[in-house]
Design an enzyme around this catalytic site. Structure first.
Site, PDB file in Angstrom:
ATOM      1  CG  ASP A   1      25.227  43.123  17.265  1.00 25.89           C
ATOM      2  OD1 ASP A   1      25.185  44.069  18.075  1.00 25.89           O
ATOM      3  OD2 ASP A   1      24.550  42.091  17.394  1.00 25.89           O
TER       4      ASP A   1
ATOM      5  CG  HIS B   1      24.464  35.275  18.436  1.00 25.46           C
ATOM      6  ND1 HIS B   1      23.239  35.755  18.067  1.00 25.46           N
ATOM      7  CD2 HIS B   1      24.984  36.205  19.264  1.00 25.46           C
ATOM      8  CE1 HIS B   1      23.030  36.936  18.632  1.00 25.46           C
ATOM      9  NE2 HIS B   1      24.079  37.227  19.357  1.00 25.46           N
TER      10      HIS B   1
ATOM     11  CG  ASP C   1      26.010  38.234  16.692  1.00 22.64           C
ATOM     12  OD1 ASP C   1      27.109  37.946  17.201  1.00 22.64           O
ATOM     13  OD2 ASP C   1      25.413  39.292  16.948  1.00 22.64           O
TER      14      ASP C   1
ATOM     15  CD  GLU D   1      21.372  38.577  15.649  1.00 23.44           C
ATOM     16  OE1 GLU D   1      20.599  39.564  15.545  1.00 23.44           O
ATOM     17  OE2 GLU D   1      22.494  38.655  16.182  1.00 23.44           O
TER      18      GLU D   1
ATOM     19  CG  ASP E   1      27.646  41.799  21.647  1.00 26.85           C
ATOM     20  OD1 ASP E   1      27.667  41.589  20.427  1.00 26.85           O
ATOM     21  OD2 ASP E   1      26.778  41.309  22.407  1.00 26.85           O
TER      22      ASP E   1
ATOM     23  CG  ASP F   1      26.808  37.241  22.194  1.00 26.22           C
ATOM     24  OD1 ASP F   1      27.576  37.783  21.375  1.00 26.22           O
ATOM     25  OD2 ASP F   1      25.581  37.442  22.214  1.00 26.22           O
TER      26      ASP F   1
ATOM     27  CE  LYS G   1      22.589  35.820  22.698  1.00 25.72           C
ATOM     28  NZ  LYS G   1      22.424  37.212  23.123  1.00 25.72           N
TER      29      LYS G   1
ATOM     30  CG  HIS H   1      24.358  41.120  13.664  1.00 26.92           C
ATOM     31  ND1 HIS H   1      23.398  41.127  14.646  1.00 26.92           N
ATOM     32  CD2 HIS H   1      23.910  41.951  12.691  1.00 26.92           C
ATOM     33  CE1 HIS H   1      22.405  41.920  14.270  1.00 26.92           C
ATOM     34  NE2 HIS H   1      22.690  42.420  13.093  1.00 26.92           N
TER      35      HIS H   1
ATOM     36  CD1 TRP I   1      18.666  37.392  18.619  1.00 32.24           C
ATOM     37  CD2 TRP I   1      18.315  39.243  19.839  1.00 32.24           C
ATOM     38  NE1 TRP I   1      18.946  37.104  19.929  1.00 32.24           N
ATOM     39  CE2 TRP I   1      18.744  38.204  20.700  1.00 32.24           C
ATOM     40  CE3 TRP I   1      18.020  40.500  20.377  1.00 32.24           C
ATOM     41  CZ2 TRP I   1      18.902  38.403  22.077  1.00 32.24           C
ATOM     42  CZ3 TRP I   1      18.174  40.702  21.745  1.00 32.24           C
ATOM     43  CH2 TRP I   1      18.614  39.651  22.571  1.00 32.24           C
TER      44      TRP I   1
HETATM   45  C1  RNT Z   1      21.853  39.933  20.636  1.00 34.09           C
HETATM   46  C2  RNT Z   1      21.920  40.076  19.163  1.00 34.09           C
HETATM   47  C3  RNT Z   1      21.286  41.309  18.592  1.00 34.09           C
HETATM   48  C4  RNT Z   1      21.617  42.557  19.384  1.00 34.09           C
HETATM   49  C5  RNT Z   1      21.283  43.854  18.702  1.00 34.09           C
HETATM   50  C6  RNT Z   1      21.190  44.977  19.674  1.00 34.09           C
HETATM   51  O1  RNT Z   1      22.618  38.915  21.111  1.00 34.09           O
HETATM   52  O2  RNT Z   1      23.238  39.995  18.731  1.00 34.09           O
HETATM   53  O3  RNT Z   1      21.626  41.437  17.266  1.00 34.09           O
HETATM   54  O4  RNT Z   1      22.972  42.612  19.684  1.00 34.09           O
HETATM   55  O5  RNT Z   1      20.183  43.716  17.930  1.00 34.09           O
HETATM   56 ZN    ZN Z   2      23.569  40.349  16.650  1.00 33.73          ZN
END
Ligand code: RNT
Ligand code: ZN
Length: 417
Positions: free
Chosen positions: A325, A261, A258, A225, A295, A293, A227, A285, A184
């Site tokens: 994640d 994302h 993810d 990955e 997290d 996003d 986004k 993820h 990523w």
């Molecule tokens: C970032 C991505 C990525 C990170 C990690 C730390 O938006 O989701 O995967 O969160 O690799």
């Molecule tokens: Zn991620």
């Protein structure tokens, strides 16, 4: 655990009435690995030194007790993993290298810098996954890594990507199961770019170069990955969904989806079958975005149930690699791991307790009334009793009993850091 056993016996009978074998469900659940992300333990800090977190991702909160060293992080992980039933893996970022105080540039990293992690994983009998760290670094400060127009910068990150695949392969070889090495990158721009093409062509070329080395897929699998946006890359992200979907399909890589994302109303559960129509395997993820996003810690919400259902209903366990994640520093970090990973397991168990064949038949017959009615009734079936029993069988705490252990660890260990 008399009550747990009694409740389970009744639940087993209830599920048997609708044609679901709870023992088989638990046996299957125990075989589905979930990759816990090491970076929840220290706010995506890593061990290179105390540079700030960049790349448009953000950790909020300052809860005491953050892991400061590899051994503290592993100690915290040991506790978290002992509170979680089922099969586990650990997902590591390149910034978690152990270099004995020596400065090793990221393009110079080698498997040896992860030997403590590999030994630890061996002891625990778990597999490892890996990630290049294309952020929190001076050469990422301009907002471009693998798509940089600066040949020197771009080469540095290409070399990092190559090094990471070798490290992933070493992990996979040592542990007897392939590591998924994920890429990523944060590349993008805050404001509207004039040229959206050139960075993407450069990214494609960089990936081609990273992947040019043949690596045995029994040891390492490559994932990319995508986004939608990040902080500072609101107007343009080089590695968009279409970009990586195309790249993954063309090169037979894993696409990493993810949950944070995509557009806020877009869900990754609906993307799994589409991606797997064209790709052999994907990486997830699992995360929880709140308005962006963000997290947040994964919880047992509708989307988590849906993700699990997509994996189980189609028997995609061998093709979907599940990784977590998220990063939350506003609560106990060990608890955050436990909450999210137990939630993922609960969602998978619920999906395993569906009478899938029967539901599928109703759908084929066009009886959507019964389909909806049964899906709704399933929601109040006693899956919690099966979960509790599963936890006792897996020798992890039942219900919130795990929290007492984490709290006492907080009092005895974390609060002294
Ligand atoms: C970032 C991505 C990525 C990170 C990690 C730390 O938006 O989701 O995967 O969160 O690799
Ligand atoms: Zn991620």
């Amino acid at each position: 655990m008399k009550n747990v056993d009694k409740a389970y016996e009744l639940a087993r009978e209830r599920y048997a009435e609708i044609g679901v074998d709870t023992d088989a469900a638990m046996a299957k659940l125990a075989e589905i690995p979930i990759s816990l992300h090491c970076w929840q333990g220290d706010d995506v800090g890593g061990f290179e030194g105390s540079r700030e977190l960049t790349g448009g991702i953000q950790v909020t909160g300052n809860y005491p007790g953050k892991a400061r060293t590899p051994s503290e992080l592993r100690q915290d992980l040991d506790l978290a993993m002992n509170m979680i039933p089922g099969k586990q893996r650990l997902n590591i970022h390149a910034i978690y290298a152990e270099t004995d105080g020596e400065k090793v540039e990221r393009n110079q990293l080698e498997p040896g810098h992860f030997s403590n992690w590999i030994d630890w994983a061996k002891q625990r009998g778990i597999g490892l996954d890996f990630n290049g760290s294309f952020f929190s670094h001076p050469l990422a400060d301009a907002g471009a890594t693998l798509s940089s127009a600066d040949a020197g910068i771009r080469n540095f990150w290409i070399e990092h990507g190559m090094a990471c695949r070798r490290i992933g392969a070493a992990m996979g070889k040592a542990l007897g199961a392939p590591a998924v090495t994920n890429i990523w990158i944060p590349d993008g721009s805050k404001d509207i770019p004039v040229d959206r093409l050139a960075p993407r062509l450069r990214l494609k070329d960089s990936l081609d170069r990273i992947l040019s080395e043949k690596i045995d897929s029994r040891h390492n699998l490559d994932a990319v990955e995508c986004k939608l946006f990040g902080i500072g890359s609101e107007s343009y992200v080089v590695g968009s969904h279409e970009f990586y979907m195309g790249y993954a399909v063309k090169n037979n890589l894993l696409l990493c989806l993810d949950a944070g994302h995509f557009h806020p109303t877009e869900i990754i559960s609906d993307k799994i079958t589409s991606a797997l129509t064209f790709l052999p395997e994907i990486l997830l993820h699992v995360s929880r975005g709140v308005r962006w996003d963000s997290d947040h810690v994964v919880i047992l919400n509708d989307e988590l149930y849906a993700i699990a259902q997509e994996i189980i209903r189609h028997d995609f366990c061998g093709r979907v690699h599940i990784g977590l994640d998220y990063f939350d520093a506003s609560i106990n970090r060990v608890a955050a791991w436990v909450i999210g990973c137990r939630a993922m397991n609960k969602a998978l168990l619920s999906a395993l307790l569906e009478p899938v064949a029967k539901l599928r038949k109703l759908e084929c017959d066009g009886d959507f009334t019964s389909r909806l009615a049964i899906l709704e009734e399933l929601k109040s079936m006693p899956s919690g009793a099966v979960w509790d029993y599963y936890c006792t069988k897996q020798q992890v705490p039942v219900g919130e009993a795990w929290l007492r252990e984490v709290k006492s660890y907080e009092a005895n260990v974390l609060s002294k850091r």
